[in-house]
Structure formats: C-alpha cells, structure tokens
Design an enzyme around this catalytic site. Structure first.
Site, PDB file in Angstrom:
ATOM      1  N   HIS A   1       0.939  -1.077  -0.015  1.00 38.31           N
ATOM      2  CA  HIS A   1      -0.183  -0.013  -0.085  1.00 38.31           C
ATOM      3  C   HIS A   1       0.911   1.347   0.040  1.00 38.31           C
ATOM      4  O   HIS A   1       2.079   1.278   0.532  1.00 38.31           O
ATOM      5  CB  HIS A   1      -0.936  -0.043   1.206  1.00 38.31           C
TER       6      HIS A   1
ATOM      7  N   CYS B   1       0.932   1.384  12.604  1.00 45.69           N
ATOM      8  CA  CYS B   1       1.948   1.083  11.602  1.00 45.69           C
ATOM      9  C   CYS B   1       2.508   2.515  11.135  1.00 45.69           C
ATOM     10  O   CYS B   1       1.927   3.574  11.505  1.00 45.69           O
ATOM     11  CB  CYS B   1       1.515   0.268  10.582  1.00 45.69           C
TER      12      CYS B   1
END
Length: 653
Positions: free
Chosen positions: A67, A180
């Site tokens: 991503h 994250c």
C-alpha cells in the site's frame, strides 16, 4: 463506505503471472496504470517500495497488502490479485503468497476509504474467508464473497445476544493500541487479530487504532484504569504517559498480527513489566533501547527535517537577491552591498534572511525535542539561537585573561548541532533530578521548572561549547573556501558518491546535511562548492536510469522503460529517490553504477570550483551556480557514465 466501493473489478488479476515480489508489484501497478487510476508509475512504485523497505506487507497465511498513500493516485482503489502458483513475497511467515490487495490511496485521502480498508482487514481475519477468495474464478465472484460476508455480519449483529458462560464480571479486560508507519493496513489488521484472539480466549479487549485518519476508538482513563494490562503493537510513537503504573508490553505491529496469543498471555499471566511514564516516552523507548548510532541518527534527522524547509526557502530567496543585483547592476564602489543594493534585491534578501535565520534554532530545538519532547524544545531553541548569534565573553571571568577572546562568538551549524543534543541531555538530567518531587507538583514541573531550568543551564553550558565549536566551524569553512585542485576533487568525489549510495537514506542525508551546513557561511561569497557537488551527485542516478532504459531497451521491461521517462523530471529536479525502485530491484549492478557516475560528477564540480547558493531545486536553480553551463555538462557526463555502466551490467529481460 464499504470495501466493495473501492474494490474495482476492472483492475483485478485472477491469474497473476509474476513469481517474485517486485515483478508482482509491477504487474499490479501496471493494471492500475492501464485503467488510469495512477498518473505516475514510477512515483507510485517508489511509494510502494519505500513501504516494503520499512516492513514487508506480506502478512503471512498467503496474504499481502502492499500500500501507498501517494500523490500519483487519482482515485482511492483496492486491487485484488490472485496467484495460482504463489509468489516469493518475503512474508512474515516465510511462506509463498497467493492473495494480494494493493491499496492505492490519494495523498489527500479522507476518512471514508480508510474505514473501508479497516473493513477489509476485518474480513481477512475471518476463518475461511481467504480460502473462499482462493476459489473465485471471476471478478464478480470476488465481490460476491464480500457481499455474503457483509450479509452474515449484519445478520449476526441483529440476532439476539446469547448468555455467555463467563459473566462480564469474571472476564479479564485488556486494552491495546495498534499503529503502523503509514496507518493504512497493518494498524487495522493488528486490531482485528487482537479482537479475534481475545474472543477465542474469553477475554474482553478494547483496541485503539492510530491510523492515517487519526486515533480511532480512543482509550479513556476509565478503560485504562479497569484494564489488567496494556498491549502496544506499534511501529511508531504513540501517546504513552497515560499508561503510567500499568503492566505493559510493547512489540512491533507485526506481532500484533501474528503473535496475538503470546501478547495476550503475557498480560494475563502477569508477566508484563510495569510501565513508568516520563514525559516524551514513546513506543520505541518501551520496545527497545536504541543503539547509540541509531539514536544519534534519529534525533539528528528530527532536527534536520524540521530545518530543511526554512533552509531551502530562505536560501533560495537570498540567492535570488544576489542574482537580481547581478542582473540589475551594482556600482563597483557598492559591491559590498551586493544582494541588497537594489530595492527588489533588498526585499528578497530581507525575506530570505528572516526564513534562513530560523535554521539553527530549529535544528537544535527539534533535536532536543526528539530527545526530551516539549521541555526540550525551549532549551534547544536557546542553544540554537546562541550558536547563531553568539555570546559576549568580555565581562565573564573565566579565571584567565579575556582580552584575546572575541566580544561575541557564534559557532554556527556545528554549535547548533552540539547544542541540540546538549539541551536534550540537560532536560533528561533535570527530569531525574526533579523526580522526587510530589505528584501534586507535576504540572509546575512541566510548565515552569523544566523550561526555566532547561533554558538557563543550556544557555550557561553554551558559553563553554561556543568557543571550541566556533573554532572548528570557522576552520572548516575556511578550509572549504580554500579548497582547490586535488583537495576539492576529493571532497566532491566523496560527497557526490555518498548521494548515490542509498538514494535518500542515511548516507545520502549525511552528505546533504553537510552541504546545507556550509551554506550559511558561504552564500554571501557566491555559494558552496560542497553544496554544488551534493546536488550534482544527487541528480545523476535518476538521469542514469533514463539513459540506461533508452540505450539498453532489451534489458528492461516496458514498465521499467516507462519509469525511465519519469526519471528525467526527477533527476532534473534533484529528486534522487526516483532511482530507488531500480536500485532496490538490482542493487549489485545499479548502486555501484550510480555511485561511479555521481562521484565522477562531484569530483568534476570540485575540480572546477563551481559554487551553488541554493540548497535544492536542481535545474530550476541552475542560474544560482557560478557556472551553469559547465555544471550541466558535468551532470550529463556522470549520468552517461552511470547509465552506460548500469545498462551494460544488466541481464537481458
């Protein structure tokens, strides 16, 4: 928004052909590009690869979620791909990957698509869900799998609750925080994994997510007070002071996905350590103590990243002031006023000087902030201001004659650097010194005592730091100013080569910081040779990629040749990172080739003594070099050398 709203059928790949990680990424990005969902293949791939360099997005169990939140993305999209053979994706469990969800998020994406991504994470954690996706044969089947899962969730939520064999009063309660670095996928995967495992173990849990859209499901003071313990599954700093006195375990976010049972058991069995909060504590501090080298680099980069926009903006404005005066003309007897003689030039000089003047206080302030958080900021700014403006020593009794000491001593870039670390250390020391104070005085300590004492002690210490640092700083600038011949060649060769070693990493940044550090003392004298070598060396790798893909077409795929075209703009704009995908894909051939050309260009710049007055801009500030045409020729020579070497060493595709 449902996940089905961003899961595009027209980009799905149900028979992914790639067998390696990068080839799979290229194949998926190509599908997005063919449908016009991204505007720049290379820029988007660079974002994807940068994320992979931090931690693999191969989550294990055959699933990967590459991503990037990227300026090249036109529309929020999730691409589903399925490999029938499996891909060596360097997953966390070391097993082949066959299900892929590539997430393309626009740079200014709002919360709606992030909610959809959280929903995707929730589905992937459901037992048997991934196996259903492995059996699909058409894009419509993929959507149907999600539709059925959504319908089942809705039916379950509307069904009457059944009585649990374990009453609420008897169930253990744990709180957790997941985060994250990008806040897109792993954050929500860890959340769902923890909730799923807790349910299986008969444990109640509340999970706070620190995602790209902000904090979700925030923990309250009551939640934390009631919890048996705290789990931090994070790869970035989260708010920690609130957990003071609680049993706490902190691990990387990947453990929150793959080792959930272990984390829960550590808390349930009372094996988690009691967390002692201090201002500025972060998840990294709880997880592990950084090595000295890593800690130094982390704090230095914190200061540099905050400083650079001011250096770039202010430095270019000052350089333009000199350029304007050169164009408009300055009388011979007024050359001492070059850069501020004409009214327009004077305006540029004053505005640029105001911005550039923040350089050293910001550097020191944010180094100290990285070390000691908010209390370190004021002490660091004081250290940076002292390094910039100097201190008067004439009336201070040092126990020796002061007649030979200058009335005011400023230590410049090096003094600010040392002062930032000094300020952080002062605050750390004061915290320990003031630790015995009662908790009722905690507010006074944070608002009054730490800022006051921190500024005072840092200022006093800077009296002693400034003299040796000023001597070193002056000596270094005099040395750089006097460089010519072999000395300048060596300096340019080293700095140019460093820019290509990791193309945006620590080595590259070290060279760039050194170059910008020489500007303050040299911009009034026409600029810095070191800065010129740094920018020239940094322009070479992306331009070399273009040359290699142009001259050796049979050794690059169509997608790589397309990326080569975009590297022209990146190279000319001094964006070295454009070459990262090629360097990461073939480091043994690419990096030595890039270093050779960049080092050659830097050496030629040093040999010719070309100076640069701007800290960034590439071709757009070429007029601010002392020899624009020769500078471009040297960049072209280095790019040709690197491009030919890279292309010649590559294997035919």
């Amino acid at each position: 928004m449902k996940i089905q709203d961003v899961l595009r059928q027209d980009v799905m790949l149900l028979d992914l052909q790639a067998r390696t990680k990068e080839a799979a990424i290229d194949e998926m990005i190509t599908s997005l590009a063919e449908q016009g969902l991204i505007s720049d293949f290379a820029a988007f791939k660079a974002g994807i690869m940068a994320r992979e360099a931090q931690t693999t997005t191969g989550l294990g169990d055959g699933i990967a979620m590459p991503h990037s939140k990227n300026r090249a993305v036109k529309e929020a999209t999730v691409l589903f791909a399925k490999s029938n053979q499996g891909v060596d994706y360097e997953s966390l469990d070391g097993q082949p990957t066959d299900l892929f969800f590539m997430i393309a998020a626009p740079e200014g994406a709002n919360d709606t698509h992030l909610a959809a991504l959280a929903e995707l994470s929730k589905y992937l954690m459901k037992p048997g869900f991934a196996d259903k996706l492995r059996r699909v044969t058409s894009p419509a089947d993929v959507i149907a799998v999600f539709d059925k899962a959504e319908a089942a969730d809705k039916a379950a939520s509307e069904a009457p609750a059944t009585h649990s064999a374990v009453t609420g009063a008897e169930r253990e309660f744990i709180v957790a925080v997941t985060a994250c670095t990008t806040g897109i996928a792993h954050t929500y995967m860890a959340e769902e994994a923890l909730k799923k495992q807790a349910a299986e173990m008969g444990v109640d849990i509340k999970v706070e997510t620190n995602g790209a859209s902000g904090v979700g499901n925030r923990l309250t003071a009551e939640d934390i007070k009631r919890a048996k313990g705290v789990i931090i599954a994070a790869d970035k700093a989260v708010e920690m002071a609130r957990f003071d006195g609680k049993p706490l375990i902190s691990r990387p976010v990947a453990d929150g996905i793959k080792k959930t049972e272990d984390l829960l058991n550590i808390v349930l069995k009372g094996e988690a350590s009691i967390y002692q909060a201090k201002e500025g504590a972060s998840a990294e501090e709880v997880a592990e103590k950084l090595s000295l080298g890593k800690a130094f680099y982390k704090h230095l980069m914190s200061g540099v990243s905050q400083m650079l926009p001011f250096v770039i903006g202010g430095g270019i404005l000052i350089a333009l002031a000199f350029l304007i005066d050169n164009i408009l003309g300055v009388p011979q007897e007024q050359l001492s006023s070059l850069g501020s003689y004409n009214e327009l030039a004077s305006m540029f000089m004053q505005i640029g000087g105001a911005a550039f003047g923040f350089m050293l206080p910001l550097l020191a302030g944010y180094i100290a902030y990285s070390i000691a958080e908010k209390p370190g900021l004021i002490a660091g700014f004081v250290a940076g201001a002292v390094a910039k403006d100097g201190l008067a020593y004439g009336k201070i009794p040092f126990g020796a004659a002061t007649s030979d000491i200058p009335a005011a001593v400023s230590s410049g870039f090096l003094g600010a650097l040392v002062g930032g670390f000094l300020a952080g250390a002062v605050i750390i020391g004061l915290r320990k010194l003031l630790a015995p104070l009662p908790k009722s005085l905690e507010g006074i300590k944070s608002i009054l005592l730490l800022p006051l004492l921190g500024a005072m002690f840092t200022g006093f210490f800077m009296f002693f730091v400034n003299i040796p640092m000023a001597a070193i700083n002056t000596g270094m600038n005099d040395f750089l100013s006097s460089l010519e011949g072999s000395s300048a060649i060596l300096l340019g060769l080293v700095l140019g080569g460093m820019m290509a070693v990791d193309m945006g990493g620590p080595v590259n940044k070290a060279a760039y910081v050194f170059g910008t550090g020489t500007l303050a003392a040299t911009v009034a004298n026409g600029g810095s040779v070191a800065m010129a070598a740094v920018m020239a060396g940094g322009m070479v790798p992306p331009l070399a990629v273009f040359i290699a893909t142009l001259l050796f077409k049979d050794k690059f795929t169509k997608e790589e040749r397309n990326s080569g075209l975009t590297n022209i703009v990146m190279g000319l704009s001094f964006i070295t990172e454009g070459a990262i995908p090629f360097g990461a894909a073939d480091p043994a051939r690419a990096i030595p080739s890039f270093v050779a050309g960049s080092a050659l260009t830097g050496a030629l710049v040093g040999l010719s003594g070309i100076k640069l007055m701007a800290p960034h801009g590439g071709i757009f500030v070429i007029a601010l070099t002392s020899s624009p045409l020769l500078y471009l020729v040297f960049v072209l020579i280095g790019s040709l050398v690197s491009g030919v070497l890279f292309g010649a060493l590559r294997k035919v595709k």
